[in-house]
Enzyme design. Structure first.
Site, PDB file in Angstrom:
ATOM      1  N   HIS A 254     -15.708   0.680  19.528  1.00 15.24           N
ATOM      2  CA  HIS A 254     -17.348   1.276  19.905  1.00 15.24           C
ATOM      3  C   HIS A 254     -18.374   0.338  20.192  1.00 15.24           C
ATOM      4  O   HIS A 254     -18.498   0.834  21.170  1.00 15.24           O
ATOM      5  CB  HIS A 254     -17.556   1.872  18.614  1.00 15.24           C
ATOM      6  CG  HIS A 254     -19.223   2.862  18.168  1.00 15.24           C
ATOM      7  ND1 HIS A 254     -19.300   3.550  17.048  1.00 15.24           N
ATOM      8  CD2 HIS A 254     -19.822   2.842  18.990  1.00 15.24           C
ATOM      9  CE1 HIS A 254     -20.523   3.905  17.377  1.00 15.24           C
ATOM     10  NE2 HIS A 254     -20.602   3.535  18.622  1.00 15.24           N
TER      11      HIS A 254
ATOM     12  N   HIS B 206     -22.772  -1.350  23.723  1.00 15.86           N
ATOM     13  CA  HIS B 206     -21.713  -1.621  24.197  1.00 15.86           C
ATOM     14  C   HIS B 206     -21.081  -2.438  24.905  1.00 15.86           C
ATOM     15  O   HIS B 206     -21.053  -2.180  26.137  1.00 15.86           O
ATOM     16  CB  HIS B 206     -21.708  -0.166  24.436  1.00 15.86           C
ATOM     17  CG  HIS B 206     -21.883   1.230  23.133  1.00 15.86           C
ATOM     18  ND1 HIS B 206     -22.035   2.470  23.511  1.00 15.86           N
ATOM     19  CD2 HIS B 206     -22.161   1.134  22.319  1.00 15.86           C
ATOM     20  CE1 HIS B 206     -22.837   3.620  23.019  1.00 15.86           C
ATOM     21  NE2 HIS B 206     -22.556   2.521  21.962  1.00 15.86           N
TER      22      HIS B 206
ATOM     23  N   GLU C  75     -28.943   7.706  14.077  1.00 11.60           N
ATOM     24  CA  GLU C  75     -28.483   6.363  13.538  1.00 11.60           C
ATOM     25  C   GLU C  75     -29.832   6.072  12.538  1.00 11.60           C
ATOM     26  O   GLU C  75     -29.272   4.458  12.437  1.00 11.60           O
ATOM     27  CB  GLU C  75     -27.790   5.460  14.668  1.00 11.60           C
ATOM     28  CG  GLU C  75     -26.045   6.576  14.615  1.00 11.60           C
ATOM     29  CD  GLU C  75     -26.090   5.066  15.967  1.00 11.60           C
ATOM     30  OE1 GLU C  75     -26.041   3.825  15.906  1.00 11.60           O
ATOM     31  OE2 GLU C  75     -24.614   5.848  16.025  1.00 11.60           O
TER      32      GLU C  75
ATOM     33  N   HIS D  14     -27.845  -2.559  18.395  1.00 13.62           N
ATOM     34  CA  HIS D  14     -26.613  -1.519  18.888  1.00 13.62           C
ATOM     35  C   HIS D  14     -26.316  -1.665  20.441  1.00 13.62           C
ATOM     36  O   HIS D  14     -27.191  -0.394  20.684  1.00 13.62           O
ATOM     37  CB  HIS D  14     -26.304  -0.472  17.976  1.00 13.62           C
ATOM     38  CG  HIS D  14     -24.740   0.416  18.421  1.00 13.62           C
ATOM     39  ND1 HIS D  14     -23.542  -0.126  18.369  1.00 13.62           N
ATOM     40  CD2 HIS D  14     -24.755   1.536  18.187  1.00 13.62           C
ATOM     41  CE1 HIS D  14     -23.256   0.562  18.889  1.00 13.62           C
ATOM     42  NE2 HIS D  14     -23.416   1.714  19.077  1.00 13.62           N
TER      43      HIS D  14
END
Length: 268
Positions: free
Chosen positions: A213, A143, A118, A141
């Protein structure tokens, strides 16, 4: 010999990244190789680093980003686990140099660990921070369990609906995440569509929820990005715990939150 040797400022920054990686794992937010961290470390680069020969071939970014010419980034490696990065950051991540064409990069240290798949999404965000002179240097990023769970409720996905709920659970959330939480409806993970939608939301928010997500946060440093996710996650836990006890949490009133905004000079 590691690139961190005799570079104490750079070593401290990499160790801070490793510390945050450990928090992501300990919180249960980074299963297997889930999540990514990229940090602009250009300010810590000395002349010797600039003269170092690459240890990889030239690799395309997939997009041209003029603002990143000559910049250096620490990147979590693709397929690498946060729990391993926390212990061995230079074996589970790498330092890259953006080349003068602004469309490719090379790895300069410590090992040929390919950056996250990414990477283009993260670098697009970093480029915008440089273009706007925002001072933001880190992207994370991850979760967060409770926040992802709340994104499965369609009623929460309207503009600022979830922000209002989370702000109202505990005063610290509005104080330490004053822009709230942006929402990006479900997009294919790793897609350009997701990157573009995220970039748009980050114009108004520091933390963005990717429906079903995870979250993507930007911060002045990696700890700042983590802290904002952390306070939002705490509010989500309070909300879910209250519901699990069988009642709808009352939350702070609009008047109480407005009073906080005035008292702490918050933007919203």
């Amino acid at each position: 010999m590691s690139i961190l040797t005799s570079r104490p400022a750079l070593e401290r920054e990499v160790m801070r990244i490793a510390e945050v990686a450990g928090y992501l794992w300990q919180n249960g937010w980074a299963e297997r190789n889930g999540g990514n961290i990229t940090v602009n470390i250009t300010e810590y680069v000395d002349d010797k680093m600039r003269q170092m020969h690459p240890i990889s071939d030239v690799r395309p970014i997939g997009i041209t980003l003029p603002a990143l010419k000559g910049c250096y980034f620490y990147c979590k490696g693709t397929g690498k686990r946060m729990r391993d990065l926390a212990r061995w950051p230079m074996e589970n991540g790498s330092i890259i140099r953006i080349l003068d064409d602004c469309a490719s990069y090379v790895i300069i240290a410590d090992e040929v660990v390919a950056p996250t798949s990414e990477l283009p999404s993260h670098l697009i965000v970093h480029a915008r921070q440089i273009e706007t002179n925002s001072g933001y240097k880190a992207t994370v990023h991850t979760h967060p369990i409770e926040l992802v769970a709340m994104s499965h409720n369609r009623e929460f996905l309207g503009k600022d609906v979830l922000t209002r709920i989370l702000w109202s659970m505990i005063p610290e959330t509005k104080a330490f995440c004053p822009l709230g939480l942006g929402i990006v409806p479900y997009r294919l993970p790793g897609s350009n569509d997701l990157a573009e939608a995220t970039l748009k939301e980050l114009e108004d928010y520091d933390v963005v929820m990717w429906e079903k997500h995870g979250v993507f946060a930007k911060g002045v440093d990696v700890m700042d990005a983590f802290d904002q996710i952390d306070v939002l996650s705490k509010s989500a836990k309070i909300y879910i715990n209250a519901r699990a006890m069988g009642f709808m949490p009352e939350g702070m009133t609009d008047e109480q939150m407005a009073e906080m905004s005035r008292a702490f000079h918050l933007p919203r």
